[in-house]
Design an enzyme around this catalytic site. Structure first.
Site, short mmCIF file in Angstrom:
data_model
loop_
_atom_site.label_atom_id
_atom_site.label_comp_id
_atom_site.label_asym_id
_atom_site.label_seq_id
_atom_site.Cartn_x
_atom_site.Cartn_y
_atom_site.Cartn_z
N LYS A 71 41.15 47.18 31.57
CA LYS A 71 42.55 47.57 31.99
C LYS A 71 43.78 47.36 30.91
O LYS A 71 44.72 48.13 30.84
CB LYS A 71 43.11 47.01 33.20
CG LYS A 71 42.30 47.60 34.38
CD LYS A 71 42.98 47.06 35.77
CE LYS A 71 42.46 47.58 36.97
NZ LYS A 71 42.95 47.06 38.39
N ASP A 107 48.11 50.93 41.12
CA ASP A 107 47.61 49.77 41.68
C ASP A 107 49.18 49.39 42.63
O ASP A 107 49.10 49.24 43.72
CB ASP A 107 47.39 48.54 41.01
CG ASP A 107 46.03 48.67 40.36
OD1 ASP A 107 45.22 49.40 41.07
OD2 ASP A 107 45.68 47.86 39.60
N ARG A 156 45.25 29.48 42.28
CA ARG A 156 44.63 28.31 41.89
C ARG A 156 44.74 27.58 40.56
O ARG A 156 45.01 26.47 40.33
CB ARG A 156 43.07 28.85 41.90
CG ARG A 156 41.92 27.64 41.63
CD ARG A 156 40.60 28.14 41.57
NE ARG A 156 40.37 29.10 40.54
CZ ARG A 156 39.25 30.24 40.75
NH1 ARG A 156 38.03 29.53 41.28
NH2 ARG A 156 39.31 30.81 39.74
N TYR A 225 38.18 44.66 49.94
CA TYR A 225 37.65 45.68 50.78
C TYR A 225 36.02 45.70 51.26
O TYR A 225 35.82 46.50 52.05
CB TYR A 225 38.09 47.14 50.58
CG TYR A 225 37.50 47.55 49.00
CD1 TYR A 225 38.35 47.33 47.97
CD2 TYR A 225 36.44 47.87 48.88
CE1 TYR A 225 37.75 47.71 46.57
CE2 TYR A 225 35.93 48.47 47.66
CZ TYR A 225 36.74 48.07 46.55
OH TYR A 225 36.27 48.50 45.30
P1 ATR Z 1 42.00 40.86 39.48
O1 ATR Z 1 42.18 41.81 38.38
O2 ATR Z 1 41.02 41.63 40.48
O3 ATR Z 1 43.14 40.36 40.06
P2 ATR Z 1 41.59 38.52 38.13
O4 ATR Z 1 42.74 38.80 36.92
O5 ATR Z 1 40.40 37.91 37.60
O6 ATR Z 1 41.08 39.82 38.75
O7 ATR Z 1 42.38 37.54 39.14
C1 ATR Z 1 41.38 37.03 40.24
C2 ATR Z 1 42.30 36.20 41.04
O8 ATR Z 1 41.63 35.63 42.07
C3 ATR Z 1 42.96 34.99 40.32
O9 ATR Z 1 44.35 34.71 40.90
C4 ATR Z 1 41.88 33.84 40.58
O10 ATR Z 1 42.62 32.51 40.45
P3 ATR Z 1 42.74 31.89 39.02
O11 ATR Z 1 43.83 32.52 38.36
O12 ATR Z 1 42.82 30.57 39.16
O13 ATR Z 1 41.37 32.24 38.36
C5 ATR Z 1 41.67 34.12 41.96
N1 ATR Z 1 40.42 33.65 42.45
C6 ATR Z 1 39.17 34.03 42.20
N2 ATR Z 1 38.49 33.03 43.01
C7 ATR Z 1 38.98 32.20 43.37
C8 ATR Z 1 38.55 31.13 44.40
N3 ATR Z 1 37.26 30.82 44.39
N4 ATR Z 1 39.52 30.22 44.82
C9 ATR Z 1 40.95 30.52 44.66
N5 ATR Z 1 41.32 31.59 43.84
C10 ATR Z 1 40.46 32.22 43.44
#
Ligand code: ATR
Length: 280
Positions: A71, A107, A156, A225
């Site tokens: 992206k 989005d 997180r 989803y």
């Molecule tokens: P997307 O483009 O789908 O948003 P991404 O940029 O990888 O994908 O973001 C995933 C989000 O889910 C992030 O906010 C991630 O938290 P981190 O920034 O700490 O990585 C969050 N996320 C994924 N797995 C998680 C988990 N097990 N617990 C808490 N947050 C999680």
């Protein structure tokens, strides 16, 4: 769906793409509109992005969707960016006209469309976004352009939330932005959005937040989803919350891509109803 020598091609590029619902949604729309167009999915590794874009141009595709991990990286291959993609800093939709590639991001607008369809009033409301990744960013930036009064982010990895909040503060001085990291009481929020991947298949027993900390009047949205009824939304329904499903946002952003490719508004009400029935 039949194809012939004149069939126009559309595609999703990303990795992984096998579980994507986009081919189903877009082919449904092309059929609904009675158009000789077809949408397929290409699994493209990072190292193959440049060649893939060249091929897509050479083969005369009408447009593509872009998903993880391309992206942001795809931007360097585009001729121009729409303001939606500029603001978010990522592209999920490309329209190709006479070999020129224009990048958009649907989005955020898909998220707003979905709230509007659900008649969610934003004026003066307080929103909490869980997550600070790509999806959270798109949602946060579009919400920062609305009349909400307060937007909090909890992630997180706290530093990512801080960076996003700093950026949001530049977008709109009227809204109060804050970091909800390690907060234990979320009762002030009217809208709670899970923009993390927590709860996504196969980790379907996970929920991004303890529902006890949220006001029962809050509306809950989940971008996940798969499954349709995530643990977050299931627990929410049990507590009497109004919930909005991830599939609604997915369909809304897909239809926003369609309107870009079609160059005109489409009658979305019936398409949405049909698609939502199939996926719920
Ligand atoms: P997307 O483009 O789908 O948003 P991404 O940029 O990888 O994908 O973001 C995933 C989000 O889910 C992030 O906010 C991630 O938290 P981190 O920034 O700490 O990585 C969050 N996320 C994924 N797995 C998680 C988990 N097990 N617990 C808490 N947050 C999680």
């Amino acid at each position: 769906m039949e194809t012939d020598a004149d069939t126009k091609l559309y595609a999703l590029i990303g990795n992984p793409v096998t579980k994507s619902l986009s081919p189903f949604i877009h082919n449904y729309v092309f059929d609904f509109l009675n158009q000789n167009k077809i949408y397929i999915a290409h699994k493209i590794d990072k190292g193959n992005l440049a060649n893939s874009i060249k091929a897509i141009k050479a083969l005369g595709y009408g447009g593509i969707n872009v998903t993880t991990p391309h992206k942001i990286n795809v931007i360097e291959y585009l001729d121009d960016l729409d303001v939606s993609a500029k603001n978010i800093g990522a592209v999920n939709t490309i329209k190709i006209v006479e070999g020129k590639l224009m990048g958009y991001n649907t989005d955020g607008i898909g998220f707003l469309d979905m709230l509007e369809e659900n008649e969610v009033e934003l004026r003066g409301k307080k929103s909490l976004i869980l997550g600070a990744g790509g999806a959270a960013r798109a949602i946060a930036i579009i919400l920062a352009g609305t009349q909400i009064s307060h937007l909090s982010v909890s992630n997180r990895t706290n530093e990512r939330a801080d960076l996003l909040i700093e950026e949001l503060r530049q977008v709109n001085k009227e809204i109060v932005f804050s970091n909800a990291f390690k907060k234990h009481n979320f009762r002030e929020f009217d809208l709670v959005i899970n923009a993390t991947s927590v709860g996504m298949f196969p980790n379907i027993d996970e929920t991004p937040i303890d529902l006890e900390m949220i006001n029962e009047d809050a509306i809950l949205c989940d971008i996940v989803y798969k499954p349709h009824l995530t643990k977050f939304l299931k627990l929410g329904l049990e507590r009497g919350h109004r919930v909005i499903f991830g599939i609604e946002m997915l369909i809304a952003q897909a239809l926003a891509s369609q309107e870009i490719w079609q160059g005109t508004k489409i009658d979305k009400v019936e398409i949405k109803r049909e698609l939502q029935e199939r996926f719920s």
